[in-house]
Design an enzyme around this catalytic site. Sequence first.
Site, PDB file in Angstrom:
ATOM      1  N   CYS A  40     -48.647  54.240 -38.870  1.00  0.00           N
ATOM      2  CA  CYS A  40     -47.233  53.854 -39.013  1.00  0.00           C
ATOM      3  C   CYS A  40     -46.721  53.092 -37.795  1.00  0.00           C
ATOM      4  O   CYS A  40     -46.203  51.994 -37.912  1.00  0.00           O
ATOM      5  CB  CYS A  40     -46.376  55.095 -39.255  1.00  0.00           C
ATOM      6  SG  CYS A  40     -44.615  54.733 -39.366  1.00  0.00           S
ATOM      7  N   GLY A 185     -50.936  43.351 -55.525  1.00  0.00           N
ATOM      8  CA  GLY A 185     -50.168  44.591 -55.450  1.00  0.00           C
ATOM      9  C   GLY A 185     -48.778  44.327 -54.914  1.00  0.00           C
ATOM     10  O   GLY A 185     -48.629  43.757 -53.830  1.00  0.00           O
ATOM     11  N   SER A 186     -47.750  44.738 -55.660  1.00  0.00           N
ATOM     12  CA  SER A 186     -46.378  44.418 -55.263  1.00  0.00           C
ATOM     13  C   SER A 186     -45.552  45.658 -54.950  1.00  0.00           C
ATOM     14  O   SER A 186     -44.341  45.660 -55.120  1.00  0.00           O
ATOM     15  CB  SER A 186     -45.684  43.624 -56.380  1.00  0.00           C
ATOM     16  OG  SER A 186     -45.407  44.468 -57.491  1.00  0.00           O
ATOM     17  N   GLY A 187     -46.225  46.714 -54.489  1.00  0.00           N
ATOM     18  CA  GLY A 187     -45.478  47.845 -53.951  1.00  0.00           C
ATOM     19  C   GLY A 187     -44.785  47.433 -52.671  1.00  0.00           C
ATOM     20  O   GLY A 187     -44.713  46.238 -52.341  1.00  0.00           O
ATOM     21  N   ALA A 188     -44.291  48.394 -51.910  1.00  0.00           N
ATOM     22  CA  ALA A 188     -43.552  48.065 -50.688  1.00  0.00           C
ATOM     23  C   ALA A 188     -44.389  47.222 -49.727  1.00  0.00           C
ATOM     24  O   ALA A 188     -43.927  46.206 -49.200  1.00  0.00           O
ATOM     25  CB  ALA A 188     -43.081  49.347 -50.008  1.00  0.00           C
ATOM     26  N   GLY A 275     -52.521  50.017 -52.695  1.00  0.00           N
ATOM     27  CA  GLY A 275     -52.367  51.444 -52.431  1.00  0.00           C
ATOM     28  C   GLY A 275     -53.233  51.915 -51.287  1.00  0.00           C
ATOM     29  O   GLY A 275     -53.807  51.119 -50.534  1.00  0.00           O
ATOM     30  N   ASP A 315     -49.937  62.121 -45.794  1.00  0.00           N
ATOM     31  CA  ASP A 315     -50.521  61.349 -46.887  1.00  0.00           C
ATOM     32  C   ASP A 315     -51.633  62.091 -47.611  1.00  0.00           C
ATOM     33  O   ASP A 315     -51.951  61.760 -48.754  1.00  0.00           O
ATOM     34  CB  ASP A 315     -51.081  60.022 -46.359  1.00  0.00           C
ATOM     35  CG  ASP A 315     -50.005  59.092 -45.821  1.00  0.00           C
ATOM     36  OD1 ASP A 315     -48.826  59.446 -45.932  1.00  0.00           O
ATOM     37  OD2 ASP A 315     -50.362  58.024 -45.295  1.00  0.00           O
ATOM     38  N   HIS A 448     -13.349  49.625 -44.673  1.00  0.00           N
ATOM     39  CA  HIS A 448     -13.299  48.277 -45.241  1.00  0.00           C
ATOM     40  C   HIS A 448     -13.151  47.257 -44.119  1.00  0.00           C
ATOM     41  O   HIS A 448     -12.384  47.478 -43.190  1.00  0.00           O
ATOM     42  CB  HIS A 448     -12.104  48.162 -46.190  1.00  0.00           C
ATOM     43  CG  HIS A 448     -11.903  46.776 -46.728  1.00  0.00           C
ATOM     44  ND1 HIS A 448     -12.676  46.272 -47.750  1.00  0.00           N
ATOM     45  CD2 HIS A 448     -11.033  45.791 -46.367  1.00  0.00           C
ATOM     46  CE1 HIS A 448     -12.291  45.039 -48.011  1.00  0.00           C
ATOM     47  NE2 HIS A 448     -11.298  44.721 -47.193  1.00  0.00           N
TER      48      HIS A 448
END
Length: 469
Positions: A40, A185-188, A275, A315, A448
């Site tokens: 990481c 692969g289109s994950g994060a 993955g 993991d 705001h």
Amino acid sequence: MNYDIIVIGSGPGGYVAAIRAAQLGFKVAVVERAELGGICLNWGCIPTKALLKSAQVLNYFKHAESYGILAGEAKPDFEAIIKRSRGMADQMSKGIQFLLKKNKIDVLTGTGKVKPGNVVEVTSVGSGQLAVGSEAKEFTAKHIIIATGARSRELPDLKLDGKKIIGYREATNLPKQPDSMVVVGSGAIGSEFAWFYNTIGTKVTLIELLPNVVPLEDEEVSKTLAREFKKAGMVVMTGATVESVDTKGKLCKVIVKTRKGEEIVEAEVVLSAVGIATNIEGIGLEEVGIKTEKGKVLVDDFYRTNIDGYYAIGDIVHGPALAHVASHEGIICVEKIAGKEVEPLDYGNIPACTYTHPEIASVGMTEQQAKDAGYEIRIGRFPFTASGKATAAGARGGFVKVIFDAKYGEWLGAHLIGDNVTEMIAEVVAARKLETTGKEIIEAVHPHPTMSEAIMEAVAQAYDECVHL
């Protein structure tokens, strides 16, 4: 015993578990064979966000005129971008080294292997506090926490060679910018690298097996991201499978099976982002008798394996493979060891973030999941085109979508796409943890102009109270 607790692996699960254990008065050691902080900090979360920031700055320059700024032509310096990213990773890794030292945690530099009888064998691969050349040395601990993480998963027809077919690790540290790239692969991970390389000028083709990009996200979010990617010049192929890759020539020839038949896509580099595979081989699990299933270590709600004194987090256990999940698992694990009253982690309330442009953040059920679970639902949407802050910032793309159970008012999920939404999702996570009602969100005064107002507005829209739509 040499230690009260030995942690194998120093990623976001391992180092957090070790530090929390030390805070609770345990004598602790961490075994690490590579860089402190794990994948990481060194090859994943941190360096990729540094790369994405550089791409974002370049994007600002590209659109500077729309803000009334004459900036001239901006070009990426790929070598400098990579150098900055590596510097950020090194800085964070040194920060972990400082924290471990501050908490009087021994770092055993080498490869860890669990053995029966509460033993960890460490084979050194470098210099460290207790490195012993190439010899193996045994250490004992009453509690052993395995946090060995994961690596890029390889497909049979997409074997990594580190040069033409690469994983995320190589993608953060290429020697030169490729002219073209296929991302599989289109994950994060895949989507983030696709956006980064496309933004700095690489011709990118993104290939996804499933019908939508970022397939775990709500379908509306997925379709919005696909439109933005295409608008940015990326080629997006969904419902497509990579059959094979020929790397013999100067360019890789990627054979892609689509609904229309086979296509050949040529690119300088192929990035496999299909993955991860867990790092559980060769670490002694079988010898100790620790049970695994489908590549994961089997644990209970407090991360105890079937063998007393051995635990696993991150993991390599069930649940989403995310840094913040691993960290919380580590804390729960050691606090339970310490005899504290702790609750199991609520895996239904884990936020997920994707740092593309626009960003994606989500938590809880998608609309389809809520329907499949039999809920009668209320849905609220608030587009950033109606947001004053988003309009002023020139970031009107995207929306906030919230999902409530119509019968009891439970907040089932939230799905955000737009600028800075990864900084907004924590409000929803906290609200769901506290079982906050939609009415309470509407009545909670939001400042705001802010992007975060959109959450309140979306909730109000779900209950037919939205003023600004």
